[in-house]
Design an enzyme around this catalytic site. Structure first.
Site, mmCIF file in Angstrom:
data_model
loop_
_atom_site.group_PDB
_atom_site.id
_atom_site.type_symbol
_atom_site.label_atom_id
_atom_site.label_comp_id
_atom_site.label_asym_id
_atom_site.label_seq_id
_atom_site.Cartn_x
_atom_site.Cartn_y
_atom_site.Cartn_z
ATOM 1 N N ASN A 134 10.873 0.298 50.200
ATOM 2 C CA ASN A 134 9.826 1.185 49.999
ATOM 3 C C ASN A 134 8.425 0.438 49.861
ATOM 4 O O ASN A 134 7.533 0.860 50.254
ATOM 5 C CB ASN A 134 9.569 2.420 49.665
ATOM 6 C CG ASN A 134 8.762 2.931 49.765
ATOM 7 O OD1 ASN A 134 7.928 4.501 50.071
ATOM 8 N ND2 ASN A 134 8.215 3.023 48.109
ATOM 9 N N SER B 62 5.050 -0.436 58.928
ATOM 10 C CA SER B 62 3.870 0.014 59.049
ATOM 11 C C SER B 62 3.465 0.319 60.284
ATOM 12 O O SER B 62 3.957 -0.245 61.130
ATOM 13 C CB SER B 62 2.943 -0.219 58.229
ATOM 14 O OG SER B 62 1.636 -0.133 58.394
ATOM 15 N N TYR C 73 -0.611 -8.616 55.789
ATOM 16 C CA TYR C 73 -0.135 -6.519 55.968
ATOM 17 C C TYR C 73 0.802 -6.966 56.861
ATOM 18 O O TYR C 73 2.197 -6.579 57.229
ATOM 19 C CB TYR C 73 -0.667 -5.795 55.256
ATOM 20 C CG TYR C 73 -0.791 -4.497 55.905
ATOM 21 C CD1 TYR C 73 0.479 -3.896 54.285
ATOM 22 C CD2 TYR C 73 0.102 -2.826 56.510
ATOM 23 C CE1 TYR C 73 1.185 -2.352 54.408
ATOM 24 C CE2 TYR C 73 0.176 -1.607 56.524
ATOM 25 C CZ TYR C 73 0.930 -1.836 55.123
ATOM 26 O OH TYR C 73 1.423 -0.797 55.301
ATOM 27 N N ALA D 234 2.061 -8.956 59.935
ATOM 28 C CA ALA D 234 2.724 -9.741 59.318
ATOM 29 C C ALA D 234 4.152 -9.347 58.828
ATOM 30 O O ALA D 234 5.722 -9.730 59.741
ATOM 31 C CB ALA D 234 2.171 -11.505 59.194
ATOM 32 N N SER D 235 3.950 -9.590 57.356
ATOM 33 C CA SER D 235 5.123 -9.226 56.528
ATOM 34 C C SER D 235 5.355 -7.669 57.281
ATOM 35 O O SER D 235 6.546 -7.683 57.456
ATOM 36 C CB SER D 235 4.174 -8.489 55.766
ATOM 37 O OG SER D 235 3.504 -7.535 55.452
ATOM 38 N N LYS D 236 5.370 -6.695 57.753
ATOM 39 C CA LYS D 236 5.599 -4.355 58.066
ATOM 40 C C LYS D 236 6.110 -5.830 59.850
ATOM 41 O O LYS D 236 7.018 -5.292 60.183
ATOM 42 C CB LYS D 236 4.377 -4.571 58.046
ATOM 43 C CG LYS D 236 3.753 -4.144 56.952
ATOM 44 C CD LYS D 236 5.099 -3.043 56.369
ATOM 45 C CE LYS D 236 4.432 -2.359 54.778
ATOM 46 N NZ LYS D 236 5.877 -2.111 54.259
ATOM 47 N N ILE E 226 -0.491 8.257 56.045
ATOM 48 C CA ILE E 226 0.000 8.779 55.075
ATOM 49 C C ILE E 226 -0.622 9.160 54.218
ATOM 50 O O ILE E 226 -1.261 8.688 53.520
ATOM 51 C CB ILE E 226 1.135 8.805 54.473
ATOM 52 C CG1 ILE E 226 2.146 7.966 55.850
ATOM 53 C CG2 ILE E 226 2.028 9.800 53.796
ATOM 54 C CD1 ILE E 226 2.441 9.216 56.840
#
Ligand code: NAI
Length: 266
Positions: free
Chosen positions: A85, A137, A150, A152-154, A183
């Site tokens: 997470n 995400s 972010y 690209a990593s997700k 969220i």
């Protein structure tokens, strides 16, 4: 009978904390990982008994994770569940991104998940009902400017989810992803106190509200449970409908030009 074990990263705050509390409620022992010692101490203090064990670690340091996985197995036994997470979002124009930003984003959001899977899977194979849930995400599917590291990593985490599902299915380990929208967690700081931002952003969300950490914990626990026994390799989008489309009247008001065009098309 021994309680099943759930390993949860980023458990000191937001979605991870709500998920840790939910697994405890549902009769698991929890290995709670985070870099925030204070946040983990706070989580532990909120829980009577010894069903929660905390591990302070920095997921950037992926070379430390095989030893951490061994330690958790020694101390708690083979896990049934792993929830990857923890995540970070470092905003910058592409020209301003640095190798260090790429390394940190990729390590926390993607490589640490792979390292923990690598370290824990041999033990997980010995337990009934093994399940891994990766928290990606909506940015993995629908991008924002200044969020290259972010996004690209997700997106990589979704690919890892599919590969692991195919590779580990024969061992009875299911692997799925949660794909959250907006969220309401501490990661956003005081952004939602900006009424103009909050009101406008809600217009993008058909359900007209931000998600809560409990909304996400519900889905993570479902994906890790027997109720999801035939689901693997999937990403569940939980964004209040944001990615499904937009309601222009809600965004721009019932403008005459727009309403008459809709009537003409009837
Ligand atoms: P949060 O900031 O409340 O919690 C994240 C936790 O991860 C924190 O406790 C933090 O200390 C920990 N963490 C960060 N870097 C770490 C590292 N190097 N080593 C160990 N622990 C580390 O954030 P939130 O909102 O609960 O996010 C959880 C996950 O959900 C993240 O992967 C995030 O990308 C994802 N997500 C969140 C959304 C949101 O709107 N809140 C939207 C989409 C995805």
């Amino acid at each position: 009978m021994n309680k099943p074990v759930a390993v949860i990263t980023g458990a000191a705050s937001g979605i991870g904390r709500a998920t840790a509390l939910r697994f405890l409620d549902e009769g698991h022992r929890v290995a709670a990982l985070d870099r925030s010692q204070a946040g983990l101490a706070n989580l532990q203090q909120s829980q009577p008994g010894d069903d929660i064990k905390t591990y302070v670690c920095d997921l950037v340091e992926t070379d430390q994770l095989p030893a951490l996985a061994d330690r958790m197995i020694d101390e708690l036994g083979p896990p049934r569940v792993l929830v990857n997470n923890a995540g970070i979002c470092l905003y910058a124009d592409i020209a301003d991104t640095t190798d260090d930003m790429w390394l940190r984003s990729l390590n926390v959001n993607l490589v640490s998940a792979a390292s923990l899977i690598r370290g824990l899977v041999p033990a997980m194979k010995t337990v009934e009902g093994g399940a891994i849930v990766n928290v990606a995400s909506r940015n993995a599917l629908s991008s924002s400017p200044r969020a290259a590291t972010y996004d690209a990593s997700k997106a990589g985490l979704l690919a890892l989810t599919r590969t692991m599902a195919v590779e580990l299915g024969g061992d009875g380990i299911r692997v799925n992803a949660l794909i959250p929208g907006f969220i309401d967690t501490p990661v956003h700081g005081d952004l939602l106190e900006d009424e103009v931002f909050a009101e406008n952003y809600r217009k993008l969300i058909p359900l007209n509200r931000f998600g809560s950490p409990d909304d996400m914990a519900n889905i993570i626990c479902f994906l890790a449970s027997e109720k999801a026994a035939f689901i693997t390799g999937q990403g569940i989008i939980a964004d209040g409908g944001q990615i499904s489309g937009q309601n222009y009247a809600k965004m721009f008001g019932n403008r005459e030009s727009f309403v008459s065009r809709q009537l003409d098309n009837d």
